[in-house]
Design a protein around this motif. Structure first.
Motif, PDB file in Angstrom:
ATOM      1  N   ARG A  71      32.417 -30.346  47.653  1.00 14.57           N
ATOM      2  CA  ARG A  71      31.661 -31.036  48.703  1.00 14.57           C
ATOM      3  C   ARG A  71      32.545 -31.497  49.849  1.00 14.57           C
ATOM      4  NH1 ARG A  71      27.740 -34.752  44.819  1.00 14.57           N
ATOM      5  NH2 ARG A  71      28.088 -33.490  42.954  1.00 14.57           N
ATOM      6  N   GLN A  72      33.836 -31.635  49.569  1.00 10.40           N
ATOM      7  CA  GLN A  72      34.757 -32.112  50.602  1.00 10.40           C
ATOM      8  C   GLN A  72      35.164 -31.013  51.568  1.00 10.40           C
ATOM      9  OE1 GLN A  72      35.481 -31.384  47.559  1.00 10.40           O
ATOM     10  NE2 GLN A  72      37.408 -30.241  47.481  1.00 10.40           N
ATOM     11  N   THR A  73      34.818 -29.764  51.287  1.00  7.20           N
ATOM     12  CA  THR A  73      35.225 -28.640  52.127  1.00  7.20           C
ATOM     13  C   THR A  73      34.136 -28.323  53.150  1.00  7.20           C
ATOM     14  OG1 THR A  73      34.247 -26.967  50.671  1.00  7.20           O
ATOM     15  CG2 THR A  73      36.515 -27.684  50.181  1.00  7.20           C
ATOM     16  N   PRO A  74      34.508 -27.700  54.276  1.00 10.98           N
ATOM     17  CA  PRO A  74      33.487 -27.287  55.245  1.00 10.98           C
ATOM     18  C   PRO A  74      32.447 -26.353  54.644  1.00 10.98           C
ATOM     19  CG  PRO A  74      35.680 -27.173  56.231  1.00 10.98           C
ATOM     20  CD  PRO A  74      35.877 -27.446  54.764  1.00 10.98           C
ATOM     21  N   GLN A  75      32.877 -25.483  53.719  1.00 12.02           N
ATOM     22  CA  GLN A  75      31.934 -24.546  53.109  1.00 12.02           C
ATOM     23  C   GLN A  75      30.927 -25.275  52.224  1.00 12.02           C
ATOM     24  OE1 GLN A  75      35.224 -24.351  53.083  1.00 12.02           O
ATOM     25  NE2 GLN A  75      35.875 -22.357  53.860  1.00 12.02           N
ATOM     26  N   GLY A  76      31.413 -26.247  51.432  1.00  8.64           N
ATOM     27  CA  GLY A  76      30.511 -27.011  50.588  1.00  8.64           C
ATOM     28  C   GLY A  76      29.536 -27.836  51.403  1.00  8.64           C
ATOM     29  N   LEU A  77      30.035 -28.471  52.469  1.00  8.88           N
ATOM     30  CA  LEU A  77      29.157 -29.266  53.333  1.00  8.88           C
ATOM     31  C   LEU A  77      28.138 -28.377  54.043  1.00  8.88           C
ATOM     32  CD1 LEU A  77      31.607 -31.857  54.943  1.00  8.88           C
ATOM     33  CD2 LEU A  77      29.826 -32.290  53.251  1.00  8.88           C
ATOM     34  N   ILE A 128      25.325 -45.174  56.457  1.00  3.47           N
ATOM     35  CA  ILE A 128      25.587 -43.750  56.659  1.00  3.47           C
ATOM     36  C   ILE A 128      25.926 -43.457  58.119  1.00  3.47           C
ATOM     37  CG2 ILE A 128      24.499 -41.461  56.682  1.00  3.47           C
ATOM     38  CD1 ILE A 128      23.052 -42.227  54.117  1.00  3.47           C
ATOM     39  N   PHE A 129      25.116 -43.996  59.040  1.00  6.02           N
ATOM     40  CA  PHE A 129      25.394 -43.759  60.457  1.00  6.02           C
ATOM     41  C   PHE A 129      26.707 -44.404  60.889  1.00  6.02           C
ATOM     42  CE2 PHE A 129      21.016 -42.368  60.673  1.00  6.02           C
ATOM     43  CZ  PHE A 129      21.028 -41.446  61.705  1.00  6.02           C
ATOM     44  N   ASP A 130      27.067 -45.533  60.264  1.00 12.49           N
ATOM     45  CA  ASP A 130      28.358 -46.163  60.578  1.00 12.49           C
ATOM     46  C   ASP A 130      29.520 -45.309  60.078  1.00 12.49           C
ATOM     47  OD1 ASP A 130      27.170 -48.275  61.838  1.00 12.49           O
ATOM     48  OD2 ASP A 130      27.229 -49.618  60.095  1.00 12.49           O
ATOM     49  N   MET A 131      29.351 -44.683  58.900  1.00 11.58           N
ATOM     50  CA  MET A 131      30.405 -43.824  58.358  1.00 11.58           C
ATOM     51  C   MET A 131      30.583 -42.569  59.202  1.00 11.58           C
ATOM     52  SD  MET A 131      30.244 -43.823  54.187  1.00 11.58           S
ATOM     53  CE  MET A 131      28.491 -43.587  54.036  1.00 11.58           C
ATOM     54  N   LEU A 133      26.037 -31.108  61.398  1.00 11.80           N
ATOM     55  CA  LEU A 133      27.052 -30.660  60.443  1.00 11.80           C
ATOM     56  C   LEU A 133      28.448 -30.913  60.985  1.00 11.80           C
ATOM     57  CD1 LEU A 133      27.934 -29.191  57.869  1.00 11.80           C
ATOM     58  CD2 LEU A 133      27.596 -27.010  59.071  1.00 11.80           C
ATOM     59  N   GLN A 134      28.632 -30.732  62.281  1.00 10.17           N
ATOM     60  CA  GLN A 134      29.935 -30.986  62.886  1.00 10.17           C
ATOM     61  C   GLN A 134      30.319 -32.450  62.757  1.00 10.17           C
ATOM     62  OE1 GLN A 134      31.858 -28.428  64.160  1.00 10.17           O
ATOM     63  NE2 GLN A 134      33.440 -30.000  64.105  1.00 10.17           N
ATOM     64  N   ASP A 135      29.329 -33.341  62.882  1.00 12.84           N
ATOM     65  CA  ASP A 135      29.587 -34.774  62.705  1.00 12.84           C
ATOM     66  C   ASP A 135      30.073 -35.063  61.289  1.00 12.84           C
ATOM     67  OD1 ASP A 135      28.802 -35.459  65.312  1.00 12.84           O
ATOM     68  OD2 ASP A 135      26.690 -35.581  64.719  1.00 12.84           O
ATOM     69  N   LEU A 136      29.455 -34.434  60.304  1.00  9.79           N
ATOM     70  CA  LEU A 136      29.862 -34.646  58.912  1.00  9.79           C
ATOM     71  C   LEU A 136      31.279 -34.151  58.674  1.00  9.79           C
ATOM     72  CD1 LEU A 136      26.701 -33.735  56.788  1.00  9.79           C
ATOM     73  CD2 LEU A 136      27.659 -35.995  57.204  1.00  9.79           C
ATOM     74  N   ASN A 137      31.607 -33.016  59.254  1.00 13.25           N
ATOM     75  CA  ASN A 137      32.962 -32.478  59.092  1.00 13.25           C
ATOM     76  C   ASN A 137      33.998 -33.342  59.789  1.00 13.25           C
ATOM     77  OD1 ASN A 137      32.743 -30.030  57.484  1.00 13.25           O
ATOM     78  ND2 ASN A 137      31.581 -29.165  59.171  1.00 13.25           N
ATOM     79  N   ASN A 138      33.649 -33.881  60.945  1.00 11.33           N
ATOM     80  CA  ASN A 138      34.612 -34.643  61.732  1.00 11.33           C
ATOM     81  C   ASN A 138      34.872 -36.045  61.179  1.00 11.33           C
ATOM     82  OD1 ASN A 138      34.826 -32.500  63.488  1.00 11.33           O
ATOM     83  ND2 ASN A 138      33.406 -33.331  64.997  1.00 11.33           N
ATOM     84  N   CYS A 139      33.861 -36.634  60.546  1.00 12.09           N
ATOM     85  CA  CYS A 139      33.998 -38.039  60.144  1.00 12.09           C
ATOM     86  C   CYS A 139      34.891 -38.239  58.929  1.00 12.09           C
ATOM     87  CB  CYS A 139      32.622 -38.643  59.874  1.00 12.09           C
ATOM     88  SG  CYS A 139      31.830 -38.064  58.346  1.00 12.09           S
ATOM     89  N   GLY A 140      35.098 -37.198  58.122  1.00 16.46           N
ATOM     90  CA  GLY A 140      35.918 -37.345  56.924  1.00 16.46           C
ATOM     91  C   GLY A 140      35.192 -38.005  55.766  1.00 16.46           C
TER      92      GLY A 140
END
Length: 445
Positions: A342-348, A396-399, A410-417
């Motif tokens: 889940r931590q990888t771009p492919q999993g996300l 969630i939005f704060d994270m 999806l880009q937001d999820l990848n960028n936020c860590g």
């Protein structure tokens, strides 16, 4: 490039129309076609541009297809013959030791550029291709010794380069199209032929299990390297990923250490090893309670901790390819790889596709609430105290801190860590509960 004035005037007079074109108008249009062709293909600059793309022959043209394939094989065979073999590598090591400039107190053998040039003059043409001035300058940048490079570093680089080239040539033999990429069928053929050389697999695999092993290995390559799901992956991406290195490690017996515990802690398990592949396959068999070779939603409920929400599982069966509403082994592999990574771009990317209910490319507060209802249902089932959704949504939005304060891409999820945490608390109750109680009971989400 200057266009023909007549062509420019003709193009400027074009208008969009929905009426039918008469035969007379069509004939007039065809008469003017040579003018357009002349203006586009007869420009003087075209004579100086070499052809850089050759369209592969269509499958129906059997003769050209076989000729291209044979020419490709001959070329690869010539490339393979130009590589250094084990005997030549041993000779290179001997020559390197003969040209050592000095040895440090820690027995590190160093070579200067002058001695490196002398070495270049006595080695054969095949070695000289590797021992370039560019290589010495590159290794010198990372050298801890001013003006010197370690002999072992040069030798290790050469071995690595030879191995990668040989591996690329080996993969290219299975490139049926000849365009630098492999399809699933091509990679399957490569692995089938490679298996007899993998001693750690060959000695413990039953013949009936081979197709499942190949399927699992190929799916792992495509899950991580074919992010756009085109059905093919570039050979250069296979080499750059390092996954082929992990696969090739199975050719040799594992190194023995003092204790098995030290071995397990020192290096992660090989994902292509027989135990790793068997663990996935046996998990699939254990979930298949009716033994029909497929998994229903009721059977997949027991995957992992058994707390994946019903809302998320509904989305999985909506998005994934199924057979009469049941999941096959290939779809299960994608499911497992996504949840385990889940931590990888492919999993996300996989999980975001499940969360993006309306296929809009972003998640809203309403989307989060839709999935959180599944978590709330499990909280009731486990007799846990209810949690306010607005608090979770705000967290969630704060994270994530998306660019658009009302939409999470999806880009937001990848960028936020924090993408792994966000998707986990939306799809799995025990992950949500671990996050909610992380102050009192710290765990890895």
């Amino acid at each position: 490039m200057e266009l023909d004035p007549e062509f420019v005037e003709e193009f400027a007079n074009l208008k969009v129309s929905t009426r039918k074109i008469s035969p007379e108008e069509l004939a007039s249009f065809n008469e003017k076609a040579p003018l357009r062709e002349r203006s586009q293909t007869k420009h003087p600059s075209y004579a100086h541009i070499p052809q850089f793309f050759y369209v592969p022959p269509p499958p129906a043209d059997r003769l050209r297809h076989l000729l291209r394939k044979e020419a490709h094989s001959v070329f690869l065979q010539q490339q393979a013959e130009e590589q250094l073999d084990s005997e030549e590598l041993n000779q290179l090591w001997d020559r390197l030791k003969e040209h050592v400039t000095e040895t440090t107190a820690k027995k590190q053998q160093l070579i200067s550029y002058d001695d490196y040039c002398k070495l270049q003059s006595i080695v054969g043409d095949k070695c000289r291709k590797y021992l370039t001035a560019r290589l010495f300058a590159y290794l010198l940048c990372d050298s801890a010794y001013l003006g010197f490079v370690e002999v072992a570093t040069i030798y290790n680089y050469t071995i690595r380069k030879v191995w990668l080239t040989q591996c690329r040539i080996g993969l290219s033999f299975y490139d049926e199209v000849g365009q630098g990429y492999l399809r699933e069928f091509d990679l399957e053929n490569y692995l089938v032929d490679l298996l007899p050389t993998l001693s750690q697999i060959r000695d413990c695999m039953q013949p009936s299990f081979q197709k499942f092993y190949v399927c699992t290995a190929v799916k792992r390559f495509f899950f991580f390297l074919d992010r756009l799901r085109t059905g093919r992956i570039r050979i250069r991406d296979i080499l750059a990923s390092g996954m082929i290195n992990e696969l090739m490690e199975l050719r040799h017996e594992p190194k023995k250490t003092d204790t098995e515990t030290e071995t397990e802690e020192s290096s992660p398990p090989n994902c292509f090893s027989m135990p790793a592949v068997l663990a996935i396959y046996e998990n699939y068999l254990s979930l298949d309670q009716d033994h029909n070779g497929l998994l229903s939603k009721q059977e997949l409920v027991y995957y992992g901790s058994g707390t994946l929400s019903s809302v998320f599982l509904d989305r999985v069966f909506e998005e994934c390819h199924t057979y009469d509403g049941e999941m096959d082994y290939k779809s299960f592999l994608d499911f497992v790889l996504a949840l385990d990574n889940r931590q990888t771009p492919q999993g996300l990317h996989y999980l975001f596709r499940m969360l993006d209910v309306h296929h809009t490319g972003y998640l809203t507060e309403q989307t989060l609430h839709y999935f959180f209802k599944g978590i709330q249902e499990q909280m009731v089932a486990f007799s846990e105290e209810a949690v306010n959704f607005e608090d979770i949504s705000n967290e969630i939005f704060d994270m994530v801190k998306p660019k658009d304060p009302r939409k999470i891409t999806l880009q937001d999820l990848n960028n936020c860590g924090q993408g792994e945490t966000v998707v986990s608390i939306l799809i799995e109750f025990h992950k949500f509960w671990a996050y909610e109680n992380h102050n009192n009971n710290p765990q890895n989400i």
